[in-house]
Write an enzyme that holds these catalytic residues in place. Structure first.
Site, PDB file in Angstrom:
ATOM      1  N   ALA A  60      -0.391  32.050  24.406  1.00 50.23           N
ATOM      2  CA  ALA A  60      -0.907  32.682  25.677  1.00 50.23           C
ATOM      3  C   ALA A  60      -2.303  32.713  25.459  1.00 50.23           C
ATOM      4  CB  ALA A  60      -0.529  34.230  25.654  1.00 50.23           C
ATOM      5  N   VAL A  86      -2.433  33.618  20.139  1.00 46.01           N
ATOM      6  CA  VAL A  86      -3.523  33.419  20.871  1.00 46.01           C
ATOM      7  C   VAL A  86      -3.953  32.166  21.154  1.00 46.01           C
ATOM      8  CG1 VAL A  86      -5.823  34.514  21.402  1.00 46.01           C
ATOM      9  CG2 VAL A  86      -4.096  35.841  20.188  1.00 46.01           C
ATOM     10  N   LYS A  87      -4.299  31.738  22.175  1.00 42.06           N
ATOM     11  CA  LYS A  87      -4.573  30.078  22.428  1.00 42.06           C
ATOM     12  C   LYS A  87      -6.008  30.113  22.842  1.00 42.06           C
ATOM     13  CE  LYS A  87      -2.585  26.172  24.951  1.00 42.06           C
ATOM     14  NZ  LYS A  87      -1.563  25.738  25.919  1.00 42.06           N
ATOM     15  N   ILE A  88      -6.943  29.653  21.937  1.00 43.54           N
ATOM     16  CA  ILE A  88      -8.304  29.545  21.886  1.00 43.54           C
ATOM     17  C   ILE A  88      -8.873  28.255  22.352  1.00 43.54           C
ATOM     18  CG2 ILE A  88     -10.428  30.250  20.683  1.00 43.54           C
ATOM     19  CD1 ILE A  88      -8.889  32.598  21.123  1.00 43.54           C
TER      20      ILE A  88
END
Length: 216
Positions: A60, A86-88
């Protein structure tokens, strides 16, 4: 190699999951918008809906590009479900955020990676996954598979635990090439996975078997 499906379409995710080979899902704001999912509450609910379909990791993506914003959004996303990753983005504050989340035991996916140096920084910061976009490199006459191979080689040299998640896959040949060079994960549209089923000799052989069976 793990298979992730790159979509926010719940029907496609169910179809891939029913096939029995799905290991996870990747999403991004563009894919959410494509499905008509807008507004923070609807987007957050949609992530949970995806997690309730699959057993594996679900990436996400944060929208913020500053450290504080990424931390705030990432913590909110991580609280939604244990499967959330968590997509960074691969930027300076992104690397700082990945290190922060790594220290907190929150899984991360470093996205928009286009060089081995970027992948090295992501692994040093403790990213769970790194996402090199091989299709976009191919689009500008650069060998995307060669980048996957470089990253795998570097990670093996130093025994990094970061998984190489090949992204921007355009078809079944990309999947095969990624498997050949040792990518840990391929994330792609459902059609690319289904295209792995196809071969004209399979079709003709099955037609012959059925024809012969009908004569018995």
């Amino acid at each position: 190699m793990k298979f992730f499906i790159d979509t926010a379409n719940l029907d496609q995710i169910r179809e891939a999951n029913d096939l029995g080979v799905l290991d996870g899902v990747t999403t991004n704001p563009s894919l959410m918008a494509k499905e008509g999912i807008r507004g923070q509450n609807n987007i957050l609910k949609h992530y949970v809906d995806i997690c309730n379909i699959v057993e594996g990791d679900v990436s996400a993506e944060v929208i913020a590009v500053d450290f504080e914003g990424m931390i705030r959004e990432g913590e909110l996303l991580a609280e939604l479900h244990p499967q959330i990753v968590v997509k960074i983005p691969m930027i300076k504050d992104g690397i700082k955020a990945i290190k922060y989340f790594s220290n907190k035991g929150i899984k991360t996916n470093c996205t928009l990676v286009f060089s081995p140096g970027q992948a090295l920084l992501a692994a040093k910061a403790g990213a769970t996954y790194v996402s090199p976009f091989l299709g976009r490199l191919d689009d500008v006459s650069t060998d995307g598979i060669a980048l996957i191979e470089q990253i795998v080689f570097i990670y093996n040299n130093y025994e990094f635990e970061t998984q190489v998640l090949a992204a921007s896959i355009r078809g079944p040949l990309h999947i095969i090439k990624c498997a050949e060079v040792g990518a840990d994960v391929a994330t792609c549209p459902l059609q690319s996975i289904l295209d792995l089923l196809k071969h004209p000799l399979t079709d003709s052989g099955l037609a012959k078997f059925l024809s012969d069976a009908a004569k018995v």
